[in-house]
Design an enzyme around this catalytic site. Structure first.
Site, PDB file in Angstrom:
ATOM      1  CG  ASN A 121      -1.848   1.222   1.240  1.00 25.56           C
ATOM      2  OD1 ASN A 121      -1.451   2.318   0.836  1.00 25.56           O
ATOM      3  ND2 ASN A 121      -3.069   1.049   1.711  1.00 25.56           N
TER       4      ASN A 121
ATOM      5  CD  GLU B 286      -4.994   4.220   1.087  1.00 23.37           C
ATOM      6  OE1 GLU B 286      -5.559   5.323   1.056  1.00 23.37           O
ATOM      7  OE2 GLU B 286      -4.473   3.749   2.123  1.00 23.37           O
TER       8      GLU B 286
ATOM      9  CG  ASP C 193      -4.688  -2.014   3.445  1.00 25.05           C
ATOM     10  OD1 ASP C 193      -5.025  -2.702   4.432  1.00 25.05           O
ATOM     11  OD2 ASP C 193      -4.665  -0.771   3.459  1.00 25.05           O
TER      12      ASP C 193
ATOM     13  CG  ASN D 155      -8.053  -1.390   5.912  1.00 20.93           C
ATOM     14  OD1 ASN D 155      -7.287  -0.834   6.697  1.00 20.93           O
ATOM     15  ND2 ASN D 155      -8.354  -0.887   4.724  1.00 20.93           N
TER      16      ASN D 155
ATOM     17  CG  ASP E 241      -0.465  -3.963   4.274  1.00 21.64           C
ATOM     18  OD1 ASP E 241      -1.067  -3.412   3.336  1.00 21.64           O
ATOM     19  OD2 ASP E 241      -0.233  -3.404   5.376  1.00 21.64           O
TER      20      ASP E 241
ATOM     21  CG  ASP F 265      -0.055   4.823   6.112  1.00 22.21           C
ATOM     22  OD1 ASP F 265       0.101   4.553   4.906  1.00 22.21           O
ATOM     23  OD2 ASP F 265      -1.158   5.149   6.593  1.00 22.21           O
ATOM     24  CG  HIS F 266       0.051   0.308   4.485  1.00 20.63           C
ATOM     25  ND1 HIS F 266      -0.794  -0.685   4.922  1.00 20.63           N
ATOM     26  CD2 HIS F 266      -0.673   1.454   4.479  1.00 20.63           C
ATOM     27  CE1 HIS F 266      -1.995  -0.174   5.174  1.00 20.63           C
ATOM     28  NE2 HIS F 266      -1.945   1.125   4.911  1.00 20.63           N
TER      29      HIS F 266
END
Length: 255
Positions: A7, A34, A146, A148, A217, A246-247
């Site tokens: 991501n 993303e 991802d 989530n 992930d 952030d991933h």
DNA sequence: ATGGTCGAATATCGA
């Protein structure tokens, strides 16, 4: 065959980092989520220069998924099966090197019990139907993305605090479990049983320094590919660099 | 302390 998922949280702001990562790690296939860009503005040429074919499905500002591959991409499909009404770009799939690769960005869900949360659960069900349609023999499937959702206690930094919260709710675990009943294995867990290995850390606060993250992930492999999976890693060093997503990227090797 | 930070877009919204 090396397959990775990342991501990137905006492909335009991350393209130099992605190019650098591809040069160093040399994945055969990289799934991205993303990307946050319409297809015409996707930095396709930067990846083509490295010898990669690119398939993308993006939109303005939000979501967006892509697959880069140094093997030819065939039978590219965008979206879930029966997803004609979906405005969000959250799934792209293609065949590469004899495997069916899917790059998925599962809805965040916003908050437990919200309409978005219900859509998140429904997305898992619809993703299962899409797998049935694309790989009825349940072989040769690599579902990356991802999700989530953190699969179990080892995948969250504070299970007691997280239980029942977004990303660690029983409804999410049931939805993920039913998807995996298609015949999928969590590639990372084939090689790493330990707790406290995460793929995402919030930008906010000092969560990264305290290793307060989540493993959301995932690379999910059909049983035939799981049997051939020789390695799985989370490249958390990438998260510690300047201007990171952030991933962190997750990669698997299939012999 | 219902906070904090990032990205897209340019005031906030999503994560």
């Amino acid at each position: 065959m090396r397959i990775a998922t990342w991501n990137v949280n905006s492909i335009r702001i991350r393209i130099d980092a992605v190019v650098d990562w591809i040069r160093r790690l040399e994945p055969d296939v990289l799934c991205m989520q993303e990307t946050k860009v319409v297809d015409d503005d996707f930095p396709t040429e930067e990846l083509q220069r490295l010898g990669y074919a690119v398939a993308m499905a993006g939109q303005k500002t939000y979501n967006g998924v892509a697959i880069a591959s140094r093997l030819p991409l065939r039978d590219v499909r965008v979206g879930l099966s029966n997803g004609e009404g979906d405005a969000d770009k959250r799934l792209i799939s293609a065949s590469a090197g004899g495997v069916r690769v899917l790059s998925a960005y599962i809805p965040n869900g916003k908050s437990v019990g919200s309409p978005s949360f219900a859509q998140k659960l429904a997305f898992f069900t619809r993703l299962g139907s899409t797998l049935e349609a694309q790989a009825p023999d349940r072989r040769g499937v690599v579902l990356c993305g991802d999700f989530n959702v953190a699969p179990d206690e080892r995948d969250v930094f504070d299970p007691a605090r997280m239980r029942g919260q977004l990303h660690f709710h029983p409804d999410e675990h049931r939805a993920l479990g039913e998807l995996m009943d298609f015949g999928l294995r969590d590639a990372y867990r084939l090689h790493h049983p330990e707790a406290g290995r995460f793929s995402w850390w919030d930008y906010r606060g000092a969560g990264l320094q305290k290793n307060e993250g989540l493993r959301i992930d995932l690379v999910l492999l059909s049983h035939d590919l799981a049997a051939r999976c020789t390695r799985a890693e989370i490249d958390d060093a990438e998260r510690h660099k300047d201007k990171p997503s952030d991933h962190a990227p997750v990669l698997v090797d299939i012999g």
